[in-house]
Design an enzyme around this catalytic site. Structure first.
Site, PDB file in Angstrom:
ATOM      1  N   ASP A 377       0.816  -1.216   0.000  1.00 60.72           N
ATOM      2  CA  ASP A 377       0.000   0.000   0.000  1.00 60.72           C
ATOM      3  C   ASP A 377       0.851   1.268   0.000  1.00 60.72           C
ATOM      4  O   ASP A 377       2.024   1.260   0.376  1.00 60.72           O
ATOM      5  CB  ASP A 377      -0.886   0.048   1.252  1.00 60.72           C
ATOM      6  CG  ASP A 377      -2.026  -0.946   1.194  1.00 60.72           C
ATOM      7  OD1 ASP A 377      -2.022  -1.800   0.296  1.00 60.72           O
ATOM      8  OD2 ASP A 377      -2.910  -0.873   2.059  1.00 60.72           O
ATOM      9  N   HIS A 518       3.701  -2.198   3.094  1.00 64.29           N
ATOM     10  CA  HIS A 518       3.725  -0.843   2.522  1.00 64.29           C
ATOM     11  C   HIS A 518       5.083  -0.614   1.858  1.00 64.29           C
ATOM     12  O   HIS A 518       6.122  -0.794   2.502  1.00 64.29           O
ATOM     13  CB  HIS A 518       3.497   0.213   3.610  1.00 64.29           C
ATOM     14  CG  HIS A 518       2.191   0.066   4.326  1.00 64.29           C
ATOM     15  ND1 HIS A 518       1.996  -0.893   5.297  1.00 64.29           N
ATOM     16  CD2 HIS A 518       1.019   0.743   4.198  1.00 64.29           C
ATOM     17  CE1 HIS A 518       0.742  -0.796   5.752  1.00 64.29           C
ATOM     18  NE2 HIS A 518       0.134   0.189   5.108  1.00 64.29           N
TER      19      HIS A 518
END
Length: 567
Positions: A377, A518
């Protein structure tokens, strides 16, 4: 007798009081005027009363005094000035009270122009200040004292003693006789040039990369072609971008590059360090068609090519030369038509070879074997995303990247590479807003704007969404899109520890897991370099979220939220 002495004492005290009052009144009757010269004005102040009114008189040069203002208070700012002129002022109250005359020569400070940096030093330039006879230049390091560099009648000054890697504040003042203007300031310095790392052939041109320069706010890329000594700026990028793919080059020509670090008026200087390479663009049009257990490959003929080298990569992540051919087509017979296979081709141009073409992939997934979906992400990131893609490419794996729309344009090369490696690019909103508390219109705008950018720079039409923070609310229903949650949360954003991320995945992964990470963090990139080969060694297929849901649930439906791909 005592009464007489007492009366005399009282009389003397009374007289003294009268004298003191008289002195005070006399002191108040005198107006004391002070002048202060600013960059664009002369400020007059006096010892008057805020409630009283005063008349300001002004004379230009040897002319006559004229009343220019009636002021209530004890301050007046005069902006009706011409640089180089002499002005005299006095203040008057009523008919009797007035100040002494005070004179000032007003000089405008020089207006600074763009400074230049060269191997000879830092050259400051400014526009002429009317009336100025000369200019004085000062220099100061951060935290240091002003140092007088010199005086000049010209409109420029070169500081040949400027040290490399030091930022200075330069001050320039106009002067006429003993009169001096206020200062004009500009920051400038000779930055340290970024170290050039590599210049490689790409499918469509040449890719230059360099090391980060800590002082840079941006980088300017300069190019010269073979046989030409003329450097031309071809691209300016932000300080977070450390590479540039030049697609404007001509096939077969040699090019030279260097990079300048830039920060305001400060910049590095070209000192002979450059990289050169001959552009050899790759063959175009490589396509793959599956016919049973036959992988039929074809590409367009490249002018001047003596032959072609076709390479193949299997699940072990290693590229191997499949064949050398003079044709523009080849059929690869495989044992498992569902295997994950990749191909690329390059042309042989006499003694040199072109860059490799973009990769084509047989996106085979075996539903009978364990599989997991790695997801990232908040990217793309100019360094960490490429580290993760390097690891995926090395091991023939795929992942899903939930990208933030506001970051796409600056790092669009990441999306292009993600698509070329067979990864899935999905939507994580444009500005990372909380969708569950956003208005319906905002939800649509956040997703639609990001969709458009993903399609523009990757060629993929995104299907999946992930809500920032996992807070979906009505967004899935509003958009009628599948929203993806996760079953393994590495908390990489919190720990910033690659060992903790690796350990958490190893303890919690299972067939059908959707793993959340992430790609903003270097620790996550480091963890990916460890966990990707480990998962493959444990027998897992590393697939995209869409491939996982297709294999385990028959696909993803709009309006639903998915946490895993468990059968």
């Amino acid at each position: 007798m005592k009464k007489a002495v007492k009366c005399l004492s009282l009389f003397m005290l009374l007289c003294l009081g009268v004298l003191m009052l008289s002195g005070a009144s006399s002191a108040e009757a005198k107006l004391s005027l002070k002048l202060k010269r600013n960059a664009d004005s002369v400020v007059l102040t006096w010892n008057g009363s805020k409630k009283e009114s005063y008349t300001v008189y002004k004379r230009t040069g040897e002319g006559k005094f004229t009343a220019v203002a009636e002021v209530k208070g004890k301050k007046y700012t005069d902006k009706e000035l011409e640089s180089g002129e002499t002005y005299t002022y006095y203040i008057k109250k009523g008919k009797k009270l007035k100040s002494e005359k005070e004179t000032v020569v007003y000089l405008a400070p020089p207006k600074m122009k763009k400074s230049s940096v060269s191997s000879g030093g830092i050259t400051l330039k400014w526009k002429k200040a009317e009336g100025a006879q000369s200019y004085t230049v000062y220099r100061k390091k951060a935290g240091g004292k002003n140092k007088r560099l010199g005086k000049t009648e010209k409109l420029s000054f070169t500081d040949a003693t400027a040290e490399k890697g030091v930022a200075y504040t330069y001050t320039v003042k106009s002067a006429k006789g003993k009169a001096v203007s206020t200062a004009s300031k500009v920051k400038a310095g000779r930055l340290v040039a970024p170290k050039l790392l590599s210049l490689k052939k790409s499918a469509e041109g040449l890719i230059l990369s360099w090391e980060k320069s800590g002082e840079a706010e941006k980088y300017a890329v300069y190019r010269a072609s073979d046989g030409s000594n003329k450097w031309k700026k071809t691209k300016t990028v932000s300080a977070s971008v450390l590479s540039y793919e030049d697609k404007t080059v001509k096939d077969g020509e040699k090019y030279y590059y260097y990079v300048e670090a830039v920060s305001g008026y400060s910049r590095s200087v070209y000192e002979g360090e450059s990289l050169s390479a001959t552009c050899r663009k790759a063959p175009v049009g490589l396509t793959l068609k599956k016919d049973g257990k036959k992988m039929k490959l074809s590409w367009e003929k490249k002018e001047g090519a003596k032959g072609y080298e076709l390479y193949k990569r299997t699940g072990d992540g290693k590229w191997k030369k499949l064949t050398e051919t003079k044709k523009t087509a080849y059929t690869d017979k495989v044992k498992n038509a569902e295997a994950f296979l990749s191909y690329k081709v390059r042309a042989v141009m006499g003694k040199s070879k072109t860059a490799f073409s973009p990769v084509v992939t047989n996106r085979g997934v075996d539903p009978a074997k364990p599989m997991v979906a790695l997801t990232y992400d908040d990217g793309p990131h100019p360094v960490n995303t490429h580290r993760i893609l390097d690891a995926l490419e090395k091991h023939g794996a795929r992942a899903t990247f939930f990208v933030v729309g506001s970051r796409i344009t600056e790092y669009k090369d990441c999306l292009k590479r993600q698509a070329e490696l067979g990864c899935e690019i999905a939507n994580h909103s444009y500005s990372h807003v909380t969708l569950s508390v956003s208005k319906d219109k905002t939800v649509r705008e956040e997703i639609e704007k990001t969709d458009a950018l993903i399609e523009k720079y990757s060629g993929q039409t995104p299907v999946l969404c992930r809500a920032p923070g996992g807070s979906v609310g009505k967004a899935a229903e509003i958009l009628d899109r599948p929203f993806i949650h996760w079953s393994v949360d590495t908390l990489d954003w919190q720990s910033r520890s690659s060992p903790k991320v690796v350990s958490h995945i190893k303890k919690n992964v299972r067939d059908g897991s959707i793993i959340l990470m992430h790609d903003l963090y270097g620790s996550t990139a480091a963890a990916s370099e460890i966990i990707i080969p480990w998962l493959i060694s444990e027998g897992y297929q590393l697939v995209t979220v869409s491939e996982l849901l297709e294999a385990r649930k028959g696909g993803a439906e709009g309006g639903k939220i998915y946490y895993n791909g468990y059968a």
